[in-house]
Design an enzyme around this catalytic site. Structure first.
Site, PDB file in Angstrom:
ATOM      1  N   ASP A 183      -9.097  -0.318 -10.068  1.00 10.90           N
ATOM      2  CA  ASP A 183      -9.875  -0.905  -8.968  1.00 10.90           C
ATOM      3  C   ASP A 183     -11.099  -0.006  -8.712  1.00 10.90           C
ATOM      4  OD1 ASP A 183     -10.909  -2.129  -6.760  1.00 10.90           O
ATOM      5  OD2 ASP A 183      -9.233  -1.754  -5.425  1.00 10.90           O
ATOM      6  N   ASP A 232      -0.523  -0.709  -4.525  1.00  8.65           N
ATOM      7  CA  ASP A 232      -1.886  -0.177  -4.570  1.00  8.65           C
ATOM      8  C   ASP A 232      -1.863   1.221  -3.944  1.00  8.65           C
ATOM      9  OD1 ASP A 232      -4.540   0.399  -4.649  1.00  8.65           O
ATOM     10  OD2 ASP A 232      -5.215  -1.365  -3.545  1.00  8.65           O
ATOM     11  N   LYS A 266       0.842  -1.198   0.000  1.00  2.91           N
ATOM     12  CA  LYS A 266       0.000   0.000   0.000  1.00  2.91           C
ATOM     13  C   LYS A 266       0.881   1.252   0.000  1.00  2.91           C
ATOM     14  CE  LYS A 266      -4.167  -1.806   0.246  1.00  2.91           C
ATOM     15  NZ  LYS A 266      -5.215  -1.591  -0.758  1.00  2.91           N
ATOM     16  N   LYS A 301     -14.179  -7.072  -7.669  1.00  5.36           N
ATOM     17  CA  LYS A 301     -14.514  -7.347  -6.263  1.00  5.36           C
ATOM     18  C   LYS A 301     -16.019  -7.517  -6.171  1.00  5.36           C
ATOM     19  CE  LYS A 301     -10.901  -4.564  -4.071  1.00  5.36           C
ATOM     20  NZ  LYS A 301     -10.656  -3.182  -3.651  1.00  5.36           N
ATOM     21  N   GLU A 358      -1.914  -0.638  -8.855  1.00  6.96           N
ATOM     22  CA  GLU A 358      -3.371  -0.592  -8.764  1.00  6.96           C
ATOM     23  C   GLU A 358      -3.834   0.826  -8.421  1.00  6.96           C
ATOM     24  OE1 GLU A 358      -4.605  -3.811  -6.295  1.00  6.96           O
ATOM     25  OE2 GLU A 358      -6.582  -2.980  -5.924  1.00  6.96           O
TER      26      GLU A 358
HETATM   27  C1  LIG Z   1      -7.914  -6.471   1.545  1.00  2.00           C
HETATM   28  C2  LIG Z   1      -7.411  -6.295   0.133  1.00  2.00           C
HETATM   29  N1  LIG Z   1      -6.134  -6.882  -0.010  1.00  2.00           N
HETATM   30  C3  LIG Z   1      -7.320  -4.844  -0.223  1.00  2.00           C
HETATM   31  O1  LIG Z   1      -6.255  -4.292  -0.178  1.00  2.00           O
HETATM   32  N2  LIG Z   1      -8.437  -4.231  -0.564  1.00  2.00           N
HETATM   33  C4  LIG Z   1      -8.410  -2.812  -0.768  1.00  2.00           C
HETATM   34  C5  LIG Z   1      -9.613  -2.146  -0.195  1.00  2.00           C
HETATM   35  C6  LIG Z   1      -9.947  -2.647   1.173  1.00  2.00           C
HETATM   36  C7  LIG Z   1     -10.660  -1.718   2.095  1.00  2.00           C
HETATM   37  O2  LIG Z   1     -10.285  -0.546   2.228  1.00  2.00           O
HETATM   38  O3  LIG Z   1     -11.566  -2.246   2.740  1.00  2.00           O
HETATM   39  C8  LIG Z   1      -8.131  -2.435  -2.189  1.00  2.00           C
HETATM   40  O4  LIG Z   1      -7.811  -3.280  -3.029  1.00  2.00           O
HETATM   41  O5  LIG Z   1      -8.166  -1.272  -2.498  1.00  2.00           O
HETATM   42 MG   LIG Z   2      -7.263  -1.604  -4.528  1.00  2.19          MG
END
Ligand SMILES: C[C@H](N)C(=O)N[C@H](CCC(=O)O)C(=O)O
Ligand SMILES: [Mg+2]
Length: 366
Positions: free
Chosen positions: A243, A190, A162, A267, A218
């Site tokens: 995303d 991401d 992240k 998702k 991402e």
């Molecule tokens: C949990 C998954 N690996 C993830 O990162 N999802 C996030 C959004 C999750 C959230 O904020 O509840 C994404 O892909 O942006």
């Molecule tokens: Mg994402």
């Protein structure tokens, strides 16, 4: 098998460590669980997180959408008529994708139970084992490096890093993690909408020039900024994934025609469940575009449905980010999909195979 009742529960599961992105910090799963009951005594399970910064859904809106709009249409419906039911769910109310997803997941669970087959076989079958990445929360550099090394030591061969907080520090974060795990794990970034298009191009070109090889990046820019997304995609070698910019099949067609991204993150909480996720996977396959299957902060109830879909659509869903259950301090589900660190295995139990959910707080009936 006819639907007789739809009920709600609240499920709270602490996370192992706080989940931090450019958009938010979360330390506990707090999700609405939906159970659909039938005249045969079967129960279908679904789940919806309130991911307000991404989907706009809150606990209140999820419960209200199901109670007032979706549930009245479904009571008395025959589970065998799956397509009719998913049409009723999708047409019951605009948006509210997480509420629709929870109900659809429970209906698909019952559809598998009706025919005594696991959901992935009802969706076309496939190899029952898939591999997920693990998310590394955005934090100070030394902590992210330590978290990344720990994840690789646990057997994760793909990490989702992240970023999106501060462009200069983000570049240093990624360089440091890459140096620490190079050759042992692939890195996905991401940014959760945290960069501008120009910042993203600068950051990714800087990383490319420094020899940092990334599997993908991402959602670098704001969800609505499709031109910005395309600007980035056109200017870097690293594959760019959409995303938050794409929820449903129509948006996916627009995005593919624009060539605004290279990969699409599906998702269930964005698509409103399995029916439209399947449509997206089929559209992407027609255009030769790869997909990732992702999740929000969810437990192994709703993530199980995403796993079954990934198994059945492995021709186009080639990347898996289903680490929600791995982020949880414990698994509240008895039965269902088996989450063992990076390895996820579907069983041949009918539907989703869920026998019981522990610690579910009962909410009023729909
Ligand atoms: C949990 C998954 N690996 C993830 O990162 N999802 C996030 C959004 C999750 C959230 O904020 O509840 C994404 O892909 O942006
Ligand atoms: Mg994402």
């Amino acid at each position: 098998m006819k639907i007789t009742d739809i009920r709600f529960g609240m499920l709270r599961v602490p996370l192992k460590t706080p989940f931090k992105t450019a958009l938010r910090t979360v330390d506990t799963v707090e999700d609405i669980v939906v159970t659909i009951h039938t005249d045969t005594g079967h129960v279908g399970y679904g789940e919806a997180p309130a991911t307000a910064p991404i989907t706009g859904d809150t606990h209140g809106s999820i419960v209200e959408a199901i109670r007032k709009f979706i549930s009245p249409r479904l009571i008395g419906q025959e589970i065998a008529n799956l397509n009719r039911i998913t049409g009723l769910i999708q047409g019951a109310i605009e948006k509210n994708s997480s509420a629709k997803a929870a109900v659809e997941i429970a209906v698909y669970d019952l559809f598998g139970q009706l025919y005594g087959a696991p959901l992935y076989k009802m969706l076309g079958g496939g190899d029952p084992v898939i591999t997920t990445d693990l998310t590394i929360s955005v934090d100070y550099i030394e902590k992210m490096v330590a978290d990344s090394i720990a994840a690789v030591d646990r057997g994760f061969e793909s990490l989702k890093i992240k970023v999106g907080k501060d462009i200069g520090v983000d570049i240093e974060r990624v360089k440091a993690i890459y140096a620490a795990v190079e050759g042992r794990a692939l890195l996905r970034l991401d940014a959760n909408q945290g960069w501008t298009a120009k910042q993203a191009v600068y950051a990714l070109q800087t990383l490319e020039d420094a020899g940092v090889r990334l599997e993908l990046v991402e959602q670098p820019v704001k969800a609505q900024d499709l031109e910005g997304l395309k600007y980035v995609t056109d200017r870097v070698h690293t594959p760019i994934m959409a995303d938050e910019s794409v929820f449903g099949p129509v948006e996916v067609i627009d995005l593919i025609r624009m060539r605004a991204a290279d990969i699409i993150n599906i998702k269930l909480m964005k698509t409103g469940g399995l029916s439209k996720a399947i449509q997206i996977a089929d559209i992407a396959a027609m255009y030769g575009v790869e997909c990732m299957i992702g999740c929000m902060i969810e437990t192994s109830i709703s993530v199980a449905a995403a796993v079954h879909l990934a198994v059945a659509k492995s021709n186009v869903i080639t990347k898996v980010d289903l680490d929600g259950p791995s982020l949880c301090a414990f698994n509240p589900v008895d039965g269902g999909v088996i989450f063992n660190e990076s390895e996820i295995t579907v069983t041949d139990a009918p539907g989703l195979g869920i026998r019981e959910i522990r610690g579910l707080e009962t909410l009023a009936a729909a």
